[in-house]
Design an enzyme around this catalytic site. Structure first.
Site, PDB file in Angstrom:
ATOM      1  N   TYR A 119       9.303   2.289   9.548  1.00 29.66           N
ATOM      2  CA  TYR A 119       9.370   3.319   8.492  1.00 29.66           C
ATOM      3  C   TYR A 119      10.965   3.416   8.472  1.00 29.66           C
ATOM      4  CZ  TYR A 119       4.418   4.827   8.820  1.00 29.66           C
ATOM      5  OH  TYR A 119       2.987   4.974   8.907  1.00 29.66           O
TER       6      TYR A 119
ATOM      7  N   HIS B  39       1.297  -0.365  14.509  1.00 32.82           N
ATOM      8  CA  HIS B  39       0.440   1.028  14.317  1.00 32.82           C
ATOM      9  C   HIS B  39      -0.777   0.559  15.367  1.00 32.82           C
ATOM     10  CE1 HIS B  39       2.404   2.796  11.353  1.00 32.82           C
ATOM     11  NE2 HIS B  39       2.126   1.688  10.406  1.00 32.82           N
TER      12      HIS B  39
ATOM     13  N   HIS C 137      -5.917  -1.905   4.809  1.00 32.58           N
ATOM     14  CA  HIS C 137      -5.936  -0.596   4.136  1.00 32.58           C
ATOM     15  C   HIS C 137      -4.855  -1.067   2.616  1.00 32.58           C
ATOM     16  CE1 HIS C 137      -2.108  -0.805   6.000  1.00 32.58           C
ATOM     17  NE2 HIS C 137      -1.715   0.522   5.890  1.00 32.58           N
TER      18      HIS C 137
ATOM     19  N   HIS D 196       0.753  -1.168   0.011  1.00 32.14           N
ATOM     20  CA  HIS D 196      -0.066   0.002  -0.065  1.00 32.14           C
ATOM     21  C   HIS D 196       0.926   1.414  -0.099  1.00 32.14           C
ATOM     22  CE1 HIS D 196       0.933  -0.415   4.234  1.00 32.14           C
ATOM     23  NE2 HIS D 196       0.778   0.899   4.429  1.00 32.14           N
TER      24      HIS D 196
ATOM     25  N   HIS E  49       4.421   7.435   2.233  1.00 39.07           N
ATOM     26  CA  HIS E  49       5.675   6.054   2.077  1.00 39.07           C
ATOM     27  C   HIS E  49       5.121   5.246   1.426  1.00 39.07           C
ATOM     28  CE1 HIS E  49       2.779   4.755   5.518  1.00 39.07           C
ATOM     29  NE2 HIS E  49       3.077   3.510   5.023  1.00 39.07           N
TER      30      HIS E  49
ATOM     31  N   GLU F  42       8.300   1.446   3.942  1.00 37.26           N
ATOM     32  CA  GLU F  42       7.635   0.711   5.133  1.00 37.26           C
ATOM     33  C   GLU F  42       7.730  -0.904   4.920  1.00 37.26           C
ATOM     34  OE1 GLU F  42       3.415   0.975   6.129  1.00 37.26           O
ATOM     35  OE2 GLU F  42       3.683   0.664   8.252  1.00 37.26           O
TER      36      GLU F  42
END
Lengths: 305, 305, 305, 305
Positions: free
Chosen positions: B253, B244, B197, B153, B212, B263
């Site tokens: 990161y 997260h 996501h 993503h 990112h 990431e």
């Protein structure tokens, strides 16, 4: 819409020989949340990571096994369309009225070629205890026992699996993620999602047979923790902790007190419907099922409920 | 069909300042497979767990950042329909002819409200080196470096994120998995799949900004192994290994040699479109972004390309 | 004999501002077993993987910090010999009679150059709840909270660390596993075992200062689980989950309700006394302390009790 | 001194049927570093986390098995004293001159009651490639294959294990960490360190028999990665990945191309010589050996070299 049609395995109803033993097993050992007991004595449970009212239903009976496997579909329009498609395919579709299981709306029920009862439903209440919505922690409460997140999939045994596969793919929109040449014919791993499988079938002559129900865990170390819980409480393990070649998932097969096979499962690749189907030849089937052992154990094909 | 419409983040094209350094980073450190170099000098790479021709395109330029983010859709009918829907929504849709990136068919390209170039495509050749199809091992070759499985993503920064969200949900069929109150407004985590996501947006005034690109790993221990690789090769880490709150994913990161943030990501819950949207309030945003640290680091909002 | 002399860090006595809060923290969050409360109000705890009567003593006081750090030695002959050696080295050795802490025999107590009270003892009763001896499961009960196995080590701050090192090595038989150039001088990681450290010292002018007490966990995934517990209960984290360059251990630094720094620690290399001493230069000290971040956080040198 | 006497398992010399196959196995699959080939064709290897010149010696022969197991002791005074003690115990002690294995000083060699050749030595050169000493990264190079850290222990089969135990404890200063009632009598897990075992013996009539040599890994996920390597390269697995009840270690038993059993091992409790001996009764021996399976596989007692 990106995720449409059949969304997920939503509910499995299992037969257990002794309800008290079963509750200890599913609530305290697997770590499911006990939702309620119905007027007819059925007990409803769910994983801590599930929003819906329940996902596991236990019914006391003289014989272990699976009563039904129900899929949650996207919405009522989808339900109506799929029910019509199923009937057009030639299956007899009956209605299970809303409330037959507390919190669950109308279910469309039908028997597939392998003899299993499959159901579809669109409406279900949210549970009282769901994952947190506002500023959610990674769990709503400290996990207990094996700490299983959710009901994940089942593997069913029965005849006419080629036809079952045709039905799932042509009517319900599933894809065949993997196939394997087993002694009784081609076994299939079917998915309606990004999961490597949502339901799977292995061909044997006995109709309506149940191999295992699987519960999802986040990672392999949760699977081995589950193994520690099993050894500590003397829960019989069939195989594992090990890894499947098929799906690549981390796994333990074990038994509930009634002899129903359970699985804790983590990992597995991310599936997309444009992926080619993976296949396992007869000489490598052992590696496909148990990647490290590279041979089937006796019980895999012979023990089911 | 169960998975329809937009299937997945398929291709990201990044600008890098020095191609040789970039290749060492993405091929040897992240462990992507180098597919080919195009006639115009662009370099094509993919993860070992991806079937498509490539997923990452590197273009040498004077400034780091992202050129475009392209989604693979289910088929050409879907592509035509979505392109028409996008045009009807009011965006100017242009054609990028098949072969502009080797192996990729016709792309439909348009600029969204935040200034980013988004593309859709339905056809892509399979790579020469794909995951094995017959009797597959868990990897096609021993992983190298961080061993990333796949492009997962991206998080993009820009203005008018409310409108971006409207576009993704109403036209492309995405769902809002999570929102968070950030200093510039509501940030959104959008999904077209079971992933928590597939793309995310944080509102800032600068258009077309890139926070990112994330690459998928199987488990947290692969994320910490990636951290060991970063420390060993002196790759600058922004934050992590950490977790997260948003998505629950395990994460680091870090930066490529051009200053593009990368990431590595593992985990995250299984999302379904009937799940409620999770939300993070302004006072808990730190915990939402970095679950253990519970505060944003300076760089999260201020450093982007 | 192969393991002789000083065996291990046996007991740490900490000052806490509020006993009820401290018990919740050390028992329910770290997962220590509460053994008993003494007549003078001190509370005794131990890890589930420890045989001895207790390893952590909490004493309510107006100021946080460490009262004493006591090592278990091999036997009473060793105790007598070491006490004589300590006195010959020039320290004043006093007797703490058996029973001053319930279950613990005679302790030899002395103040080292850095101002800390160090004690030695040879006799201690076994706890009622020990690891199982006959057909032991991997734990005697399901772990709770962070599930810490045992008291592992402490890091102490104070002056004259060169002299402290001389004392530990020449009198108590410790080895210097690692050194690091810190702003106040050379810090040392000292071991009397195969562990990478049993006690460590960082030079600062303030005498008798306490940086942290560490508790052992089996693996990195237990460390991140501990981080999940901390976030869930809003326990303040100083740094981590991360990894130390020094010792290679997996770690989180966090605080008890009184402001005493705790650590959960897993891993670390296997040390032998014929290993060369590893050393960290001033410019790499950040990487030595926090391997991924590669810089000290503000609190590491300035916050202690 | 705290760690004295016998420090660790230092060198194991194995017989292999084909040296080229053996090198591929031990260097490329286990990930040992190849140090050199001697004039007589023996090949010397070591783990990346070991300082000494070598730890594994391969000798081509017509029959697989173990030639000798040598312990590193603290210093030459210790060596002289222990050699005298061994001779006084009644064993014939012979000298193996320095250099018989490159880099290794004088070895004292003797045959114990079970028929195995045990050796002691005090002096060994450091390898060219050791763990880094100044500002060390967590590894000196990216791990390859299974990435084993070090030679850890061996399990030997033979007669008169009670007498072997007496010798190791009364002369060499070992402790009995665990015992188990096996069909042939009491098996013992012996330690001279904080490890749960440095050498172990199972009683069978055949003298000088070799069950397995174990290599250390940091964590369970490294053990399962090793399992992935084994499956990928079709290395035969005996059992695992699983866990031992005895020692609690994570484990896989597998075979080298000559039929010598290898183990990768992680975890295990921290042992101290004042710990009680753990014991396993005959009815629970299956759980002791394989904690999840809870039964011995056929090969455990019958297959050795």
């Amino acid at each position: 819409m990106a995720l449409t049609g059949v969304l997920r395995p939503g509910i499995i109803q299992l037969r257990v020989l002794d309800m008290d033993d079963a509750i200890v097993h599913y609530r305290d050992r697997l770590g499911l949340q006990e939702v309620m007991t119905g007027d007819d004595g059925r007990v409803y449970l769910k994983g801590w990571d599930e929003f819906d009212h329940h996902s596991v239903v236990l019914r006391e009976a003289d014989e272990a096994g699976m009563d039904l496997f129900a899929f949650k579909v996207a919405d009522t329009e989808t339900l109506d369309q799929l029910a019509a498609d199923v009937a057009a395919y030639g299956f007899e579709v009956s209605d299970v009225p809303a409330g037959e299981q507390p919190g669950v709306g109308l279910r469309k029920s039908f028997e597939i070629q392998s003899g299993h009862t499959i159901q579809l439903y669109a409406e279900v209440e949210q549970a009282e205890k769901t994952p947190t919505i506002v500023n959610p922690d990674v769990w709503p409460e400290e996990p207990r026992g094996m700490g299983v997140n959710r009901f994940d999939h089942a593997l069913l045994y029965g005849p006419d699996i080629d036809q079952v596969t045709d039905f799932f793919c042509s009517v319900l929109g599933f894809s065949v993620a993997e196939t394997a040449e087993t002694p009784g014919g081609i076994a299939v791993w079917l998915t309606c999602s990004n999961k490597a499988h949502d339901i799977a079938f292995v061909p044997i002559p006995d109709p309506n047979s149940f191999h295992h129900v699987a519960f999802f865990l986040e990672e392999q170390n949760h699977v081995t923790h589950a193994g520690d819980v099993m050894a500590f409480y003397d829960i019989p393990i069939d195989v594992g902790p090990t890894r499947h070649g098929i799906t690549r998932g981390r796994t333990i097969y074990f038994f509930d007190p009634s002899g129903n096979r359970n699985e804790v499962f983590a990992g597995g690749y991310t599936y997309y419907p444009d992926n080619p189907t993976r296949s396992w030849t007869a000489d490598q089937i052992g590696k496909g099922i148990f990647y490290y052992e590279r041979e089937l154990n006796e019980a895999f094909l012979s023990v089911y409920t």
